[in-house]
Motif scaffolding. Sequence first.
Motif, PDB file in Angstrom:
ATOM      1  N   PHE A   1     -50.895 -33.401  44.582  1.00 47.00           N
ATOM      2  CA  PHE A   1     -52.283 -33.789  44.880  1.00 47.00           C
ATOM      3  C   PHE A   1     -52.915 -32.768  45.828  1.00 47.00           C
ATOM      4  CE2 PHE A   1     -51.639 -38.379  43.598  1.00 47.00           C
ATOM      5  CZ  PHE A   1     -52.770 -38.480  42.793  1.00 47.00           C
TER       6      PHE A   1
ATOM      7  N   ILE B   1     -54.392 -37.479  52.221  1.00 46.24           N
ATOM      8  CA  ILE B   1     -53.239 -37.789  51.374  1.00 46.24           C
ATOM      9  C   ILE B   1     -52.015 -38.041  52.249  1.00 46.24           C
ATOM     10  CG2 ILE B   1     -51.718 -36.860  49.560  1.00 46.24           C
ATOM     11  CD1 ILE B   1     -54.091 -34.975  48.789  1.00 46.24           C
TER      12      ILE B   1
ATOM     13  N   ALA C   1     -47.453 -35.989  51.699  1.00 46.79           N
ATOM     14  CA  ALA C   1     -47.935 -34.731  51.122  1.00 46.79           C
ATOM     15  C   ALA C   1     -46.882 -33.621  51.082  1.00 46.79           C
ATOM     16  CB  ALA C   1     -49.145 -34.240  51.917  1.00 46.79           C
TER      17      ALA C   1
ATOM     18  N   VAL D   1     -50.010 -42.135  48.993  1.00 43.70           N
ATOM     19  CA  VAL D   1     -48.986 -41.671  48.043  1.00 43.70           C
ATOM     20  C   VAL D   1     -47.582 -41.958  48.574  1.00 43.70           C
ATOM     21  CG1 VAL D   1     -48.101 -39.678  46.777  1.00 43.70           C
ATOM     22  CG2 VAL D   1     -50.543 -39.840  47.265  1.00 43.70           C
TER      23      VAL D   1
ATOM     24  N   GLY E   1     -47.445 -36.299  46.075  1.00 42.09           N
ATOM     25  CA  GLY E   1     -48.346 -36.011  47.196  1.00 42.09           C
ATOM     26  C   GLY E   1     -48.618 -34.521  47.320  1.00 42.09           C
TER      27      GLY E   1
ATOM     28  N   LEU F   1     -55.987 -41.606  49.999  1.00 43.30           N
ATOM     29  CA  LEU F   1     -54.992 -41.627  48.921  1.00 43.30           C
ATOM     30  C   LEU F   1     -53.604 -41.917  49.487  1.00 43.30           C
ATOM     31  CD1 LEU F   1     -54.509 -41.139  45.930  1.00 43.30           C
ATOM     32  CD2 LEU F   1     -54.768 -38.704  46.326  1.00 43.30           C
TER      33      LEU F   1
END
Length: 248
Positions: A36, A25, A28, A102, A33, A100
């Motif tokens: 997640f 991710i 984050a 983000v 983020g 991912l």
Amino acid sequence: MTRKPNLDTIPREYLRSPLIRTVLITGAGRGLGLEFVRQYSAAGWRVFACARTPAKSASLTALVQGSAEKIIVHALDVTDHAAIDGLSRRLADTPIDVLLNVAGMQASSGFGKSNYQVWTDAFRVNVLAPMKLAEAFVAQVAASDQKKIVTLSSTLGSMGDNDSGGLYGYRSTKAAVNAIMKSMSIDLAARGIIAVPMHPGWVRTDMGGPRAPIDVQTSVAGMLRVIDELTQAQSGKFLTYTGATLPW
Ligand SMILES: NC(=O)c1ccc[n+]([C@@H]2O[C@H](COP(=O)([O-])OP(=O)(O)OC[C@H]3O[C@@H](n4cnc5c(N)ncnc54)[C@H](OP(=O)(O)O)[C@@H]3O)[C@@H](O)[C@H]2O)c1
């Protein structure tokens, strides 16, 4: 002293294990983020949490400390392509089920008020970085079980949905990343990879602001479900956090 797992402290066998579902991710440290990271680690996933300055995020530090080494933090500015290549080399043997993207930034401007420096920066973060990350990590995604690349986009990148004008900078970056994800869905299909841009809803974060109707928990829980259930038939579609399809 509390241990903070990072790539130097985690045993190599753990990084190589294909038995653990893995997500990488970006962005984050806060907002979507961070949520997640919270929800994927709570679901038992191994999480590579990439944040520009991890030490600045007390929330990420707290999550890491309670995660029994499921969350591995890495400092990553997504505009630093050499750093992305370096991280990819370090994770060369690690299958990544979900890549991912983000990290994102605003570049909103009305006609006649364009800030071309901010707009250029936003292109580097919102458009070039997801492309670079996909190119750098495609082998690790292809080696995984789930094989998914997801980029957070926005309805503001939709032409079909644009009936209010304005927001030239941000809209154009999200439209551009949609085009990238669509091409990826075609080019990477032979390797079994699913690629989608996803709209998280209008969410209460620093970017979404306090008037946004959706909280981060609801948005991310929805996206997790949609990502989990993604099929090859949905690859290249523009999806919302509820799984609905948006117009380009
Ligand atoms: N919130 C909404 O309503 C909404 C709606 C549609 C789409 N989105 C999209 O969803 C994504 C997440 O948004 P959010 O609401 O969580 O935004 P946010 O609260 O403003 O957080 C933005 C995140 O992106 C990171 N970031 C920015 N530039 C970076 C860089 N160069 N390298 C690494 N990380 C960088 C920030 O890290 P730092 O802490 O280091 O700045 C932060 O973690 C974005 O792509 C956004 O466009 C959000």
